[in-house]
Motif scaffolding. Structure first.
Motif, PDB file in Angstrom:
ATOM      1  N   UNK A 141      -1.019 -23.275 -20.144  1.00  0.00           N
ATOM      2  CA  UNK A 141      -1.082 -24.302 -19.935  1.00  0.00           C
ATOM      3  C   UNK A 141      -1.911 -24.710 -21.784  1.00  0.00           C
ATOM      4  N   UNK A 142      -1.437 -25.647 -22.211  1.00  0.00           N
ATOM      5  CA  UNK A 142      -2.521 -25.917 -23.565  1.00  0.00           C
ATOM      6  C   UNK A 142      -1.736 -25.223 -24.385  1.00  0.00           C
ATOM      7  N   UNK A 143      -0.671 -24.246 -24.258  1.00  0.00           N
ATOM      8  CA  UNK A 143       0.607 -24.067 -25.308  1.00  0.00           C
ATOM      9  C   UNK A 143       1.895 -24.213 -24.941  1.00  0.00           C
ATOM     10  N   UNK A 144       2.272 -24.605 -23.500  1.00  0.00           N
ATOM     11  CA  UNK A 144       4.230 -24.627 -22.763  1.00  0.00           C
ATOM     12  C   UNK A 144       3.627 -26.239 -22.497  1.00  0.00           C
ATOM     13  N   UNK A 145       4.308 -27.107 -23.070  1.00  0.00           N
ATOM     14  CA  UNK A 145       5.004 -28.423 -22.850  1.00  0.00           C
ATOM     15  C   UNK A 145       6.179 -28.185 -22.074  1.00  0.00           C
ATOM     16  N   UNK A 146       6.501 -29.000 -21.022  1.00  0.00           N
ATOM     17  CA  UNK A 146       7.963 -28.757 -20.472  1.00  0.00           C
ATOM     18  C   UNK A 146       8.329 -30.202 -20.963  1.00  0.00           C
ATOM     19  N   UNK A 147       9.586 -30.733 -21.170  1.00  0.00           N
ATOM     20  CA  UNK A 147      10.273 -32.062 -20.722  1.00  0.00           C
ATOM     21  C   UNK A 147      11.729 -31.753 -20.615  1.00  0.00           C
ATOM     22  N   UNK A 148      12.101 -33.430 -20.192  1.00  0.00           N
ATOM     23  CA  UNK A 148      13.394 -33.380 -19.470  1.00  0.00           C
ATOM     24  C   UNK A 148      13.912 -34.695 -20.366  1.00  0.00           C
ATOM     25  N   UNK A 149      15.429 -34.731 -20.650  1.00  0.00           N
ATOM     26  CA  UNK A 149      15.683 -36.027 -21.220  1.00  0.00           C
ATOM     27  C   UNK A 149      17.315 -35.780 -20.329  1.00  0.00           C
ATOM     28  N   UNK A 150      18.268 -36.667 -20.554  1.00  0.00           N
ATOM     29  CA  UNK A 150      19.574 -37.365 -19.781  1.00  0.00           C
ATOM     30  C   UNK A 150      20.315 -37.498 -20.651  1.00  0.00           C
ATOM     31  N   UNK A 151      21.454 -37.065 -21.081  1.00  0.00           N
ATOM     32  CA  UNK A 151      23.007 -37.709 -21.560  1.00  0.00           C
ATOM     33  C   UNK A 151      22.651 -39.059 -21.411  1.00  0.00           C
ATOM     34  N   UNK A 152      22.973 -40.060 -22.346  1.00  0.00           N
ATOM     35  CA  UNK A 152      23.766 -41.179 -22.710  1.00  0.00           C
ATOM     36  C   UNK A 152      24.820 -41.318 -21.627  1.00  0.00           C
ATOM     37  N   UNK A 153      25.605 -40.280 -21.143  1.00  0.00           N
ATOM     38  CA  UNK A 153      26.825 -40.121 -20.250  1.00  0.00           C
ATOM     39  C   UNK A 153      26.362 -39.843 -18.760  1.00  0.00           C
ATOM     40  N   UNK A 154      25.542 -39.197 -18.728  1.00  0.00           N
ATOM     41  CA  UNK A 154      24.396 -39.585 -17.328  1.00  0.00           C
ATOM     42  C   UNK A 154      25.811 -37.785 -17.169  1.00  0.00           C
ATOM     43  N   UNK A 155      26.334 -37.260 -17.273  1.00  0.00           N
ATOM     44  CA  UNK A 155      27.034 -36.000 -16.888  1.00  0.00           C
ATOM     45  C   UNK A 155      26.201 -35.030 -16.997  1.00  0.00           C
ATOM     46  N   UNK A 156      25.136 -34.946 -18.701  1.00  0.00           N
ATOM     47  CA  UNK A 156      24.472 -33.939 -18.076  1.00  0.00           C
ATOM     48  C   UNK A 156      22.929 -34.208 -18.220  1.00  0.00           C
TER      49      UNK A 156
END
Length: 125
Positions: free
Chosen positions: A65-80
């Motif tokens: 906590x305070x050192x690591x950050x998790x994030x999420x993205x989705x591709x424009x074609x919604x396939x990945x």
């Protein structure tokens, strides 16, 4: 079916930073949660960080906590979709094999966990 491909990792000095990425493909809309786990030599696999696929809820191990950050993205074609783990202020005790995990709904009320192949993170001077 969900396929996970991890990237990132490597050797870094204490205090340094690394970024791990995990790209999920296949039936990505079945995924409820994605996250990162790690396993050090002689130890059990442990949770590092997870988040829900809508990004609404995150969870971190106290040690990161305070050192690591998790994030999420989705591709424009919604396939990945991709889950990233930004790791800052790394310590030698962060050394481990890091695994990506995706939990998917495979039928009503039944989930299945998919795992990546693992990527080595070594923190050493």
């Amino acid at each position: 079916q969900v396929q996970l491909v991890e990237s990132g990792g490597g050797l870094v000095q204490p205090g340094g930073s690394l970024r791990l990425s995990c790209a999920a493909s296949g039936n990505i809309f079945s995924i409820n949660t994605m996250g990162w786990y790690r396993q050090a030599p002689g130890k059990e696999r442990e949770l590092v960080a997870t988040l829900t696929s809508n990004g609404g809820s995150t969870k971190y191990a106290d040690s990161v906590k305070g050192r690591f950050t998790i994030s999420f993205t989705i591709s424009r074609d919604m396939r990945k979709n991709t889950v990233n783990l930004q790791m800052n202020s790394l310590k030698p005790e962060d050394t481990a094999v890091y695994y990506c995990k995706a939990v998917a709904l495979v039928s009503i009320g039944r989930e299945y966990s998919y795992w990546g192949q693992g990527t080595q993170v070594t923190v050493s001077s």
